[in-house]
Design a protein around this motif. Structure first.
Motif, PDB file in Angstrom:
ATOM      1  N   ALA A   1       0.829  -1.204   0.000  1.00 48.54           N
ATOM      2  CA  ALA A   1       0.000   0.000   0.000  1.00 48.54           C
ATOM      3  C   ALA A   1       0.866   1.258   0.000  1.00 48.54           C
ATOM      4  O   ALA A   1       0.541   2.257  -0.667  1.00 48.54           O
ATOM      5  N   LEU A   2       1.975   1.240   0.733  1.00 53.00           N
ATOM      6  CA  LEU A   2       2.883   2.394   0.740  1.00 53.00           C
ATOM      7  C   LEU A   2       3.463   2.647  -0.647  1.00 53.00           C
ATOM      8  O   LEU A   2       3.589   3.811  -1.070  1.00 53.00           O
ATOM      9  N   PHE A   3       3.787   1.578  -1.350  1.00 50.54           N
ATOM     10  CA  PHE A   3       4.360   1.737  -2.682  1.00 50.54           C
ATOM     11  C   PHE A   3       3.321   2.245  -3.690  1.00 50.54           C
ATOM     12  O   PHE A   3       3.688   2.839  -4.698  1.00 50.54           O
ATOM     13  N   VAL A   4       2.069   2.015  -3.419  1.00 47.73           N
ATOM     14  CA  VAL A   4       1.009   2.558  -4.278  1.00 47.73           C
ATOM     15  C   VAL A   4       0.712   4.012  -3.911  1.00 47.73           C
ATOM     16  O   VAL A   4       0.592   4.889  -4.776  1.00 47.73           O
ATOM     17  N   LEU A   5       0.623   4.277  -2.605  1.00 46.82           N
ATOM     18  CA  LEU A   5       0.211   5.595  -2.137  1.00 46.82           C
ATOM     19  C   LEU A   5       1.271   6.667  -2.369  1.00 46.82           C
ATOM     20  O   LEU A   5       0.936   7.815  -2.673  1.00 46.82           O
ATOM     21  N   ALA A   6       2.550   6.322  -2.208  1.00 43.96           N
ATOM     22  CA  ALA A   6       3.606   7.339  -2.309  1.00 43.96           C
ATOM     23  C   ALA A   6       3.628   8.013  -3.682  1.00 43.96           C
ATOM     24  O   ALA A   6       3.512   9.244  -3.768  1.00 43.96           O
ATOM     25  N   PRO A   7       3.779   7.278  -4.788  1.00 45.35           N
ATOM     26  CA  PRO A   7       3.777   7.961  -6.086  1.00 45.35           C
ATOM     27  C   PRO A   7       2.420   8.572  -6.425  1.00 45.35           C
ATOM     28  O   PRO A   7       2.361   9.625  -7.089  1.00 45.35           O
ATOM     29  N   LEU A   8       1.336   7.929  -5.976  1.00 52.86           N
ATOM     30  CA  LEU A   8       0.004   8.481  -6.249  1.00 52.86           C
ATOM     31  C   LEU A   8      -0.174   9.818  -5.552  1.00 52.86           C
ATOM     32  O   LEU A   8      -0.704  10.781  -6.140  1.00 52.86           O
ATOM     33  N   LEU A   9       0.271   9.925  -4.310  1.00 53.26           N
ATOM     34  CA  LEU A   9       0.178  11.177  -3.566  1.00 53.26           C
ATOM     35  C   LEU A   9       1.008  12.273  -4.232  1.00 53.26           C
ATOM     36  O   LEU A   9       0.560  13.427  -4.352  1.00 53.26           O
ATOM     37  N   LEU A  10       2.215  11.927  -4.661  1.00 51.39           N
ATOM     38  CA  LEU A  10       3.056  12.903  -5.348  1.00 51.39           C
ATOM     39  C   LEU A  10       2.387  13.378  -6.643  1.00 51.39           C
ATOM     40  O   LEU A  10       2.390  14.570  -6.964  1.00 51.39           O
ATOM     41  N   LEU A  11       1.815  12.456  -7.364  1.00 48.97           N
ATOM     42  CA  LEU A  11       1.176  12.791  -8.632  1.00 48.97           C
ATOM     43  C   LEU A  11      -0.041  13.685  -8.428  1.00 48.97           C
ATOM     44  O   LEU A  11      -0.211  14.692  -9.125  1.00 48.97           O
ATOM     45  N   LEU A  12      -0.869  13.343  -7.457  1.00 45.29           N
ATOM     46  CA  LEU A  12      -2.097  14.097  -7.217  1.00 45.29           C
ATOM     47  C   LEU A  12      -1.832  15.490  -6.663  1.00 45.29           C
ATOM     48  O   LEU A  12      -2.654  16.399  -6.833  1.00 45.29           O
TER      49      LEU A  12
ATOM     50  N   MET B   1      16.974   4.021   5.018  1.00 44.32           N
ATOM     51  CA  MET B   1      18.358   4.412   5.266  1.00 44.32           C
ATOM     52  C   MET B   1      18.692   5.761   4.626  1.00 44.32           C
ATOM     53  O   MET B   1      19.662   6.418   5.013  1.00 44.32           O
ATOM     54  N   HIS B   2      17.879   6.196   3.650  1.00 44.62           N
ATOM     55  CA  HIS B   2      18.134   7.465   2.961  1.00 44.62           C
ATOM     56  C   HIS B   2      17.440   8.652   3.626  1.00 44.62           C
ATOM     57  O   HIS B   2      17.612   9.788   3.175  1.00 44.62           O
ATOM     58  N   LEU B   3      16.678   8.409   4.675  1.00 42.71           N
ATOM     59  CA  LEU B   3      15.939   9.501   5.316  1.00 42.71           C
ATOM     60  C   LEU B   3      16.850  10.628   5.822  1.00 42.71           C
ATOM     61  O   LEU B   3      16.574  11.798   5.565  1.00 42.71           O
ATOM     62  N   PRO B   4      17.931  10.341   6.560  1.00 42.04           N
ATOM     63  CA  PRO B   4      18.734  11.449   7.086  1.00 42.04           C
ATOM     64  C   PRO B   4      19.343  12.331   5.997  1.00 42.04           C
ATOM     65  O   PRO B   4      19.513  13.536   6.197  1.00 42.04           O
ATOM     66  N   SER B   5      19.691  11.750   4.854  1.00 42.81           N
ATOM     67  CA  SER B   5      20.367  12.523   3.810  1.00 42.81           C
ATOM     68  C   SER B   5      19.394  13.199   2.845  1.00 42.81           C
ATOM     69  O   SER B   5      19.773  14.136   2.147  1.00 42.81           O
ATOM     70  N   HIS B   6      18.157  12.735   2.785  1.00 45.95           N
ATOM     71  CA  HIS B   6      17.205  13.279   1.814  1.00 45.95           C
ATOM     72  C   HIS B   6      16.059  14.051   2.448  1.00 45.95           C
ATOM     73  O   HIS B   6      15.331  14.761   1.744  1.00 45.95           O
ATOM     74  N   LEU B   7      15.872  13.903   3.742  1.00 42.78           N
ATOM     75  CA  LEU B   7      14.738  14.540   4.395  1.00 42.78           C
ATOM     76  C   LEU B   7      15.037  16.012   4.620  1.00 42.78           C
ATOM     77  O   LEU B   7      16.074  16.388   5.146  1.00 42.78           O
ATOM     78  N   GLY B   8      14.137  16.858   4.213  1.00 45.86           N
ATOM     79  CA  GLY B   8      14.341  18.288   4.368  1.00 45.86           C
ATOM     80  C   GLY B   8      13.283  19.063   3.610  1.00 45.86           C
ATOM     81  O   GLY B   8      12.388  18.497   2.993  1.00 45.86           O
ATOM     82  N   GLY B   9      13.402  20.379   3.660  1.00 44.02           N
ATOM     83  CA  GLY B   9      12.435  21.210   2.963  1.00 44.02           C
ATOM     84  C   GLY B   9      11.235  21.526   3.836  1.00 44.02           C
ATOM     85  O   GLY B   9      11.136  21.138   5.003  1.00 44.02           O
ATOM     86  N   ASP B  10      10.309  22.274   3.248  1.00 45.07           N
ATOM     87  CA  ASP B  10       9.128  22.712   3.994  1.00 45.07           C
ATOM     88  C   ASP B  10       8.100  21.609   4.165  1.00 45.07           C
ATOM     89  O   ASP B  10       7.255  21.679   5.049  1.00 45.07           O
ATOM     90  N   HIS B  11       8.137  20.605   3.309  1.00 43.22           N
ATOM     91  CA  HIS B  11       7.151  19.537   3.358  1.00 43.22           C
ATOM     92  C   HIS B  11       7.869  18.190   3.442  1.00 43.22           C
ATOM     93  O   HIS B  11       8.135  17.561   2.420  1.00 43.22           O
ATOM     94  N   PRO B  12       8.190  17.752   4.660  1.00 47.08           N
ATOM     95  CA  PRO B  12       8.909  16.476   4.796  1.00 47.08           C
ATOM     96  C   PRO B  12       8.174  15.302   4.170  1.00 47.08           C
ATOM     97  O   PRO B  12       8.812  14.341   3.723  1.00 47.08           O
ATOM     98  N   TRP B  13       6.837  15.357   4.138  1.00 49.76           N
ATOM     99  CA  TRP B  13       6.092  14.232   3.568  1.00 49.76           C
ATOM    100  C   TRP B  13       6.400  14.061   2.090  1.00 49.76           C
ATOM    101  O   TRP B  13       6.371  12.941   1.577  1.00 49.76           O
ATOM    102  N   VAL B  14       6.721  15.176   1.398  1.00 52.24           N
ATOM    103  CA  VAL B  14       7.090  15.083  -0.016  1.00 52.24           C
ATOM    104  C   VAL B  14       8.408  14.323  -0.149  1.00 52.24           C
ATOM    105  O   VAL B  14       8.570  13.478  -1.033  1.00 52.24           O
ATOM    106  N   ALA B  15       9.363  14.632   0.741  1.00 53.63           N
ATOM    107  CA  ALA B  15      10.652  13.935   0.709  1.00 53.63           C
ATOM    108  C   ALA B  15      10.477  12.454   1.013  1.00 53.63           C
ATOM    109  O   ALA B  15      11.077  11.597   0.349  1.00 53.63           O
ATOM    110  N   VAL B  16       9.644  12.125   1.997  1.00 47.85           N
ATOM    111  CA  VAL B  16       9.418  10.718   2.352  1.00 47.85           C
ATOM    112  C   VAL B  16       8.770   9.977   1.191  1.00 47.85           C
ATOM    113  O   VAL B  16       9.188   8.862   0.829  1.00 47.85           O
ATOM    114  N   ALA B  17       7.755  10.591   0.570  1.00 52.71           N
ATOM    115  CA  ALA B  17       7.098   9.956  -0.572  1.00 52.71           C
ATOM    116  C   ALA B  17       8.076   9.792  -1.730  1.00 52.71           C
ATOM    117  O   ALA B  17       8.058   8.783  -2.442  1.00 52.71           O
TER     118      ALA B  17
END
Length: 275
Positions: A13-24, A216-232
């Motif tokens: 479900a996470l693999f479906v929701l992440a790109p779908l959320l970014l797209l929408l 494992m990539h969270l510490p190096s990629h997480l940032g910006g005003d919308h962390p949920w975008v980075a996580v997705a």
């Protein structure tokens, strides 16, 4: 439902929701590198190549012997190994967050945990694993080529790297190859996924390992005003890449394709700088 079904369904479900959320939400470009000034890449170049590569892996070869027995030997010992290895996978981003993703300690932490820690666990806790049956090497090529044609169809923005000394860049690429392309695949796919697969089956192992690899990539990629975008974005890029390499390993049981595709992701976009 069994725990393995719940794990696979929740992870799927996470693999479906992440790109779908970014797209929408209109985030059709994702940042795939932690390098300062790195630009974005179209979302489809993260998701579509992985899915296409997995489809080719599924079709070629048409069938292969199963590498997982219904009741693998030393099940309790394998479970202990998995617990410690998952602990290492969780500890890595936590330690990197403390030390800093750009710190010189980053590669040292990776080597200490992914190589030293993994070898220590597998040597101190002895466990017999189901035998692997590698396929012939040429069956692997169509999946790699099909994935690569799509993954590198859009050229990368090399502006942040143009002023770097080429010797420094080549050295950094070599270190990245050894600590990422080789070491990460050794830990996540060869060591961890193989053992989870012996306990829970192919897809629970691939999904769980892919999510841990993405984390494992969270510490190096997480940032910006919308962390949920980075996580997705991490799930859409590193997560889907983990699905592809995980399926490669599960079906083919050959290490060099994992190193090849991981090395290509990190190095191929930068090669024009040396021409």
């Amino acid at each position: 439902m069994t725990p393995r079904v719940v794990l696979t369904a929740a992870g799927g479900a996470l693999f479906v929701l992440a790109p779908l959320l970014l797209l929408l939400t209109g985030h059709t470009e994702i940042v795939t590198s932690s390098d300062e000034g790195a630009g974005g890449r179209p979302l489809w170049t993260a998701v579509v190549p992985a899915l296409a590569g997995m489809a080719l892996v599924r079709l070629l070869p048409p069938s292969r012997p199963s590498t997982v027995e219904a009741q693998p030997p030393d099940r309790a010992a394998i479970a202990r190994q998995v617990r410690w290895l998952v602990g290492i996978a969780v500890a890595f981003p936590a330690l990197v967050a403390i030390a800093g993703a750009q710190s010189l300690a980053y590669p040292l932490i990776k080597v200490a945990l992914f190589l030293g820690g993994a070898l220590l666990v597998t040597r101190l806790i002895r466990a017999g694993l189901p035998p692997a049956v590698p396929v012939r090497w040429f069956w692997v090529l169509p999946a790699i080529v099909g994935w690569g044609v799509l993954a590198f169809r859009v050229p990368a923005d090399l502006t942040p790297y143009e002023d770097l000394d080429r010797v420094y860049l080549a050295t950094a690429m070599t270190v990245t190859f050894l600590t990422a392309s080789v070491l990460e695949e050794f830990f996540y796919r060869v060591t961890l996924q193989t053992r989870i697969e012996a306990l829970a089956g192919r897809w629970p192992a691939i999904v769980a390992t892919s999510l841990l690899f993405a984390a494992m990539h969270l510490p190096s990629h997480l940032g910006g005003d919308h962390p949920w975008v980075a996580v997705a974005g991490i799930v859409a890029f590193q997560g889907f890449f983990g699905l592809f390499t995980g399926y490669l390993w599960s079906r083919y049981r050959r290490f060099w394709p994992l190193v090849a595709v991981h090395g290509a992701v990190n190095a191929l976009p930068l090669l024009p700088l040396f021409t």
